[in-house]
Design a protein around this motif. Structure first.
Motif, mmCIF file in Angstrom:
data_model
loop_
_atom_site.group_PDB
_atom_site.id
_atom_site.type_symbol
_atom_site.label_atom_id
_atom_site.label_comp_id
_atom_site.label_asym_id
_atom_site.label_seq_id
_atom_site.Cartn_x
_atom_site.Cartn_y
_atom_site.Cartn_z
ATOM 1 N N GLU A 276 0.852 -1.187 0.000
ATOM 2 C CA GLU A 276 0.000 0.000 0.000
ATOM 3 C C GLU A 276 0.883 1.230 0.000
ATOM 4 N N VAL A 277 0.401 2.289 -0.633
ATOM 5 C CA VAL A 277 1.173 3.523 -0.710
ATOM 6 C C VAL A 277 1.425 4.063 0.694
ATOM 7 N N GLY A 278 2.691 4.417 0.958
ATOM 8 C CA GLY A 278 3.043 5.066 2.207
ATOM 9 C C GLY A 278 3.166 4.146 3.400
ATOM 10 N N THR A 279 3.024 2.830 3.213
ATOM 11 C CA THR A 279 3.127 1.910 4.348
ATOM 12 C C THR A 279 4.487 1.222 4.342
ATOM 13 N N CYS A 280 4.886 0.770 5.506
ATOM 14 C CA CYS A 280 6.155 0.063 5.622
ATOM 15 C C CYS A 280 5.962 -1.104 6.584
ATOM 16 N N ILE A 281 5.717 -2.292 6.039
ATOM 17 C CA ILE A 281 5.571 -3.490 6.863
ATOM 18 C C ILE A 281 6.969 -4.052 7.087
ATOM 19 N N ASP A 282 7.545 -3.669 8.216
ATOM 20 C CA ASP A 282 8.967 -3.887 8.460
ATOM 21 C C ASP A 282 9.363 -5.356 8.349
ATOM 22 N N TRP A 283 8.623 -6.248 9.005
ATOM 23 C CA TRP A 283 8.998 -7.660 9.017
ATOM 24 C C TRP A 283 8.935 -8.278 7.631
ATOM 25 N N LEU A 284 7.926 -7.857 6.842
ATOM 26 C CA LEU A 284 7.770 -8.404 5.498
ATOM 27 C C LEU A 284 8.893 -7.917 4.590
ATOM 28 N N HIS A 285 9.247 -6.649 4.711
ATOM 29 C CA HIS A 285 10.318 -6.093 3.885
ATOM 30 C C HIS A 285 11.648 -6.778 4.177
ATOM 31 N N LYS A 286 11.923 -7.025 5.463
ATOM 32 C CA LYS A 286 13.161 -7.719 5.813
ATOM 33 C C LYS A 286 13.149 -9.151 5.301
ATOM 34 N N ALA A 287 11.989 -9.781 5.351
ATOM 35 C CA ALA A 287 11.872 -11.159 4.863
ATOM 36 C C ALA A 287 12.140 -11.224 3.360
ATOM 37 N N VAL A 288 11.665 -10.224 2.623
ATOM 38 C CA VAL A 288 11.895 -10.199 1.171
ATOM 39 C C VAL A 288 13.388 -10.004 0.880
ATOM 40 N N VAL A 289 14.037 -9.159 1.659
ATOM 41 C CA VAL A 289 15.480 -8.949 1.504
ATOM 42 C C VAL A 289 16.233 -10.267 1.694
ATOM 43 N N ILE A 290 15.884 -10.989 2.745
ATOM 44 C CA ILE A 290 16.554 -12.256 3.050
ATOM 45 C C ILE A 290 16.298 -13.295 1.966
ATOM 46 N N THR A 291 15.054 -13.370 1.477
ATOM 47 C CA THR A 291 14.749 -14.386 0.460
ATOM 48 C C THR A 291 15.383 -14.056 -0.891
ATOM 49 N N LEU A 292 15.595 -12.778 -1.182
ATOM 50 C CA LEU A 292 16.310 -12.426 -2.411
ATOM 51 C C LEU A 292 17.761 -12.892 -2.318
ATOM 52 N N ALA A 293 18.355 -12.709 -1.137
ATOM 53 C CA ALA A 293 19.720 -13.193 -0.934
ATOM 54 C C ALA A 293 19.776 -14.717 -1.078
ATOM 55 N N LEU A 294 18.752 -15.411 -0.567
ATOM 56 C CA LEU A 294 18.686 -16.864 -0.724
ATOM 57 C C LEU A 294 18.598 -17.254 -2.197
ATOM 58 N N ALA A 295 17.813 -16.494 -2.958
ATOM 59 C CA ALA A 295 17.693 -16.778 -4.393
ATOM 60 C C ALA A 295 19.048 -16.635 -5.084
ATOM 61 N N ALA A 296 19.837 -15.662 -4.642
ATOM 62 C CA ALA A 296 21.155 -15.449 -5.243
ATOM 63 C C ALA A 296 22.132 -16.565 -4.891
ATOM 64 N N THR A 297 21.897 -17.245 -3.761
ATOM 65 C CA THR A 297 22.835 -18.297 -3.343
ATOM 66 C C THR A 297 22.719 -19.569 -4.175
ATOM 67 N N ASN A 298 21.767 -19.638 -5.085
ATOM 68 C CA ASN A 298 21.671 -20.839 -5.928
ATOM 69 C C ASN A 298 22.964 -21.076 -6.706
ATOM 70 N N SER A 299 23.681 -20.004 -7.002
ATOM 71 C CA SER A 299 24.941 -20.143 -7.731
ATOM 72 C C SER A 299 26.027 -20.807 -6.885
ATOM 73 N N CYS A 300 25.843 -20.853 -5.561
ATOM 74 C CA CYS A 300 26.804 -21.525 -4.676
ATOM 75 C C CYS A 300 26.488 -23.008 -4.516
ATOM 76 N N PHE A 301 25.220 -23.376 -4.652
ATOM 77 C CA PHE A 301 24.823 -24.773 -4.491
ATOM 78 C C PHE A 301 25.121 -25.618 -5.730
ATOM 79 N N ASN A 302 25.107 -24.989 -6.890
ATOM 80 C CA ASN A 302 25.237 -25.757 -8.129
ATOM 81 C C ASN A 302 26.564 -26.512 -8.273
ATOM 82 N N PRO A 303 27.720 -25.948 -7.822
ATOM 83 C CA PRO A 303 28.957 -26.748 -7.899
ATOM 84 C C PRO A 303 28.863 -28.076 -7.145
ATOM 85 N N LEU A 304 28.060 -28.136 -6.087
ATOM 86 C CA LEU A 304 27.852 -29.402 -5.386
ATOM 87 C C LEU A 304 27.141 -30.406 -6.290
#
Length: 345
Positions: A276-304
């Motif tokens: 929603e415009v002007g809102t900041c759901i802090d826990w959700l925003h942090k969760a999205v940040v963490i899951t984006l980092a997890l998505a990027a880590t796929n490049s580390c799992f593939n050599p295994l």
């Protein structure tokens, strides 16, 4: 996560949806407390992924390119997957620098456009390469003679080319969105407010075609190969090598989907639904940040995956190490001879 827009299947989905409280088209995007969290979290994670991913995938490509008596379609798919990961990890230092500077982009408009583009080309090419790799492993195990043409080297390169063209073309719309000036800082990887509504609709299409369809295909392959193994009498020595490698490939691919891709797609969709415009759901925003980092880590799992399930990867690795060791001995041999002669004199 960049709040950018992608056009069709993978790219359609692909707003990196950087969880700021506000957006780049209006007030400063630093009003949300998530900004400090991103500055502390992203640079460390991105640099760790860069080091591990660059070393792991760079060395894997070197091993795959070593001349060997037998090449298979599996190696072709794994080589393309490693190339995709290496190209993506090369962009991570630029992302880390952006957040270290407090979301201030210093590398020009063209480089900014490439940042979003590279993330989604890597994410969705990885999804499709992992899926096709698992399907080929399954087919080669369950129907080894009936579908030889599907698992041939030529077919593998053609299919890889189709995947690259499809992913890169569908993600090309990201190249239209560059950096934006906001006061005395230059923003990149941010969502334009005018595109939020369109992004919400496109996200569902990409969620289905870019993630759920491959994930369901992978799950079906897993169930079918388990069924096939249950119907086969397992010898005392254990599973056949082909069955074991097929099962290992699908399990590692499923784990990568569950750890890297599933959380990001779920949280990104939830974030867009609850936005929603002007809102900041802090826990959700942090969760999205963490899951984006997890998505990027796929490049580390593939050599295994390459090491434990690659076709002749361990043999290629030993051959490469032996070759390097022999070259080192040959190079040092004249020096040893000269030293011995000088000692005698």
């Amino acid at each position: 996560m960049e709040r950018k827009l992608m056009s069709s299947v993978p790219s359609v989905s692909s707003s990196e949806t950087e969880p700021n409280g506000t957006f780049s088209s209006n007030d400063s995007h630093r009003n949300c407390t998530i900004e400090n969290f991103k500055r502390e979290f992203y640079p460390i994670i991105y640099l760790i992924i860069f080091v591990w991913g660059a070393l792991g995938n760079g060395f894997s490509i070197y091993v795959f390119l070593q001349p060997y008596k037998k090449c298979t379609s599996v190696n072709v798919f794994m080589l393309n997957l490693a190339i995709s990961d290496l190209l993506f990890t090369s962009t991570l230092p630029f992302r880390a620098d952006y957040y270290l500077r407090g979301s201030n982009w210093m590398f020009g408009d063209l480089a900014c456009r490439i940042m979003s583009y590279s993330l989604y080309v890597n994410m969705y090419s990885s999804i499709y390469f992992l899926t096709v790799l698992s399907v080929v492993r399954f087919l080669a195990t369950v129907h080894p003679f009936r579908l030889l043409h599907v698992t041939s080297i030529r077919s593998a390169w053609i299919l890889c080319g189709i995947i690259w063209i499809f992913i890169m073309a569908s993600s090309a719309v990201l190249l239209k969105n560059g950096s934006e000036q906001d006061g005395n800082v230059t923003l990149c990887l941010e969502l334009n407010l005018n595109k939020v509504i369109k992004l919400q609709a496109m996200n569902y299409l990409a969620l289905v075609v870019g993630f759920l369809l491959p994930f369901c295909t992978l799950s079906i392959c897993y169930l079918l190969i388990i069924r096939a193994l249950l119907m086969v009498k397992v010898p005392e020595t254990g599973l056949r090598v082909s069955h074991r490698k097929a099962l290992t490939t699908i399990i590692i691919a499923l784990v990568t989907f569950l750890l890297c891709f599933l959380p990001y797609h779920v949280l990104r969709t939830l974030h867009l639904v609850m936005w929603e415009v002007g809102t900041c759901i802090d826990w959700l925003h942090k969760a999205v940040v963490i899951t984006l980092a997890l998505a990027a880590t796929n490049s580390c799992f593939n050599p295994l995956l390459y090491y434990f399930a690659g076709e002749n990867f361990k043999d290629r690795l030993r051959s490469a190490v032996r070759k390097g060791h022999l070259q080192k001995i040959k190079c040092s041999f004249p020096v040893c001879v000269r030293l011995k002669k000088e000692t005698r004199v």
